[in-house]
Write an enzyme that holds these catalytic residues in place. Structure first.
Site, PDB file in Angstrom:
ATOM      1  N   HIS A 318       1.728  -2.605  -0.261  1.00 55.61           N
ATOM      2  CA  HIS A 318       0.606  -1.677  -0.360  1.00 55.61           C
ATOM      3  C   HIS A 318      -0.349  -2.028   0.765  1.00 55.61           C
ATOM      4  CE1 HIS A 318      -2.814   0.520  -1.898  1.00 55.61           C
ATOM      5  NE2 HIS A 318      -2.076   1.018  -2.873  1.00 55.61           N
ATOM      6  N   ARG A 338      -8.734   5.545  -0.223  1.00 55.05           N
ATOM      7  CA  ARG A 338      -8.421   6.208   1.060  1.00 55.05           C
ATOM      8  C   ARG A 338      -8.244   7.715   0.849  1.00 55.05           C
ATOM      9  NH1 ARG A 338      -3.562   4.499   2.913  1.00 55.05           N
ATOM     10  NH2 ARG A 338      -3.293   3.165   1.109  1.00 55.05           N
TER      11      ARG A 338
END
Ligand code: MEZ
Length: 493
Positions: A318, A338
């Site tokens: 990740h 994000r």
């Protein structure tokens, strides 16, 4: 909380922010992406992988740590146990009490099957509850399963098995409805429509979330549903080995009850492995976002029983694990931050990668920025990271957005004196997901008769790179499919 050196660096980020806000960021060129993938993808270090030397499928390439586990002596060789005794005799034995296992249990009981759900830790302790950002489904008029299909195949570099992707995207809208009907508290507009956002590598806003605890919320309702339906659960009882009949068909498992220290023989007509991932093996020394039980149990059990592996040598990092503070090193900083605008920045405050690339590209770019371009930021605990500009979220969407959309993240950092609304955070990739696993078909069946696999232990759906939000989807689509198929099949065994 931050040191003087870090405060200086934060000032630099802030100084460039207004400039960046006005800029249309360019995505990396295909050539740059290729460079990143070839030069610096963590998976690409040959010496960290080995071909298996034992078993029916020797030759499969897996991380060293997994190879050691698979090739270790069988637990059964070391214990004196009477395999003819029977503690449980059921139609469907499900090994694993996360989202995949519970979904399978719910569907198998619907078919009238007698089910036993065996869990290694408590019922619900699973990577499912670690999944924060959301679940993908094409259920808006402007979207379609076909568009979802193309995104998934593209994210997996077209290495995915098409039939599995087709099953994934087709069932997705039904899965969201199923969850909503059970009472999952999805983020909704005032008029009741579900709020959806983008994710890395997705062409349309199709990520459904329950704040930043989507997996935990899903697990809450599924677990309640299983308890309300009186599904039999045995906790703290990891499977030690699968049992095969004389024809090599799956016929149950030996469980080890950690509380009573007893070996339990569970006989079954069909077996579903749903034990999740392998992050806690800390491949290549990486920290992990995974829960403590994620130690590749299903991959080892399945492989030893003769099940075929696929892409078990591809692991997902990740892009944004916590780099600082050290107390939560490696914990997940959900992609949702994000999705709603936070951008990765280097020490000069420059954006070096589009913030919604697929995870392999995004993670590789961060690693490259730190290790090759030497533009990372050294934290006081000695590790490197890049900034994730979280204050940008409130600037883009209005004050209060972080508080509303990612309350868990905000609190996690506040505990350490860091306010994501006012200062950027430091991140670095963390070991997150096993992209591949045991090869399944669209019913969750493996090449071993009567042995099914669902969720992160399975392989083929995501090819060599999973798109965000497709893990929660995968465990439910294939958990449900495996449960229904195994439940039905058990009637004729
Ligand atoms: O799919 C995932 O792994 C996911 C949504 C994780 C996250 O960033 O929250």
């Amino acid at each position: 909380m931050y040191t003087a050196q870090m405060k200086e660096l934060i000032k630099k980020v802030e100084a460039t922010r207004s400039e960046r806000l006005g800029v249309q960021f360019e995505r990396m060129t295909p050539q740059e992406k290729e460079e990143v993938l070839q030069e610096n993808h963590p998976d690409y270090k040959e010496e960290n992988f080995r071909e298996l030397r034992l078993g029916k499928n020797k030759g499969d390439k897996v991380p060293l740590e997994l190879a050691d586990l698979i090739e270790a002596k069988s637990r059964l060789e070391n214990i004196n146990i009477d395999l003819s005794k029977t503690n449980y005799d059921v139609d469907v034995l499900i090994i694993g009490g996360g989202g995949a296992g519970t979904a399978a249990a719910l569907e198998a009981t619907k078919k009238g099957a007698k089910v036993l759900l065996a869990t290694k830790l408590r019922f619900g302790d699973a990577n499912t509850i670690m999944a924060e950002g959301g679940i993908q489904a094409a259920d808006k008029p402007e979207d379609s399963p076909a568009k979802h299909y193309i995104d998934v195949m593209g994210g997996g570099h077209f290495t995915n098995i098409p039939e599995l992707v087709e099953a994934l995207v087709k069932d997705a809208p039904e899965v969201i409805k199923w969850l909503n009907d059970f009472g999952v508290m999805f983020d909704k507009e005032n008029d009741g429509r579900m709020i959806t956002t983008h994710g890395g590598g997705t062409s349309i806003k199709r990520m459904h979330a329950a704040a930043d605890y989507t997996g935990a919320e899903i697990m809450r309702v599924l677990r309640d549903e299983a308890i309300n339906r009186d599904i039999e659960v045995v906790e703290f009882s990891p499977a030690v080995e699968l049992l095969l009949d004389d024809e090599g068909k799956a016929a149950g498992a030996v469980l080890y009850n950690l509380e009573t220290e007893e070996y339990l023989i569970a006989k079954a007509k069909t077996v579903i492995l749903a034990t999740g991932g392998a992050g806690r093996l800390h491949y290549q020394g990486f920290p992990t976002s995974n829960h403590y039980g994620a130690t590749a149990d299903g991959l080892v059990l399945g492989y030893r029983a003769g099940a075929k592996l696929i892409f078990a040598d591809t692991i997902q990092y990740h892009p944004t694990g916590v780099a600082y503070p050290p107390q939560i090193f490696g914990a997940l900083v959900t992609e949702k931050v994000r999705s709603i605008g936070a951008t990765p920045l280097n020490i000069d405050g420059e954006q070096f990668v589009y913030h919604l690339e697929t995870r392999d590209v995004e993670a590789s770019a961060i690693i490259r920025e730190c290790q090759i371009r030497k533009k990372g930021i050294k934290t006081p605990s000695g590790v490197e990271g890049v900034w994730l500009d979280t204050p940008l979220i409130d600037m883009l969407h209005g004050e209060g957005t972080l508080e509303k959309r990612v309350p868990g993240m905000l609190r996690m950092y506040q505990k350490f004196g860091i306010d994501m609304r006012k200062e950027p955070i430091l991140v670095y990739p963390t070991l997150h997901y096993q992209n591949g696993g045991i090869l399944i078909n669209e019913h969750g069946e493996t090449n071993v008769e009567n042995l099914y696999v669902a969720g992160e232990t399975s392989g083929g759906v995501h090819g060599n790179n999973r798109l965000m939000g497709n893990s929660l989807l995968d465990i439910l689509v294939f958990g449900r499919r495996a449960g229904a198929h195994a439940g039905e099949k058990s009637k004729n065994i």
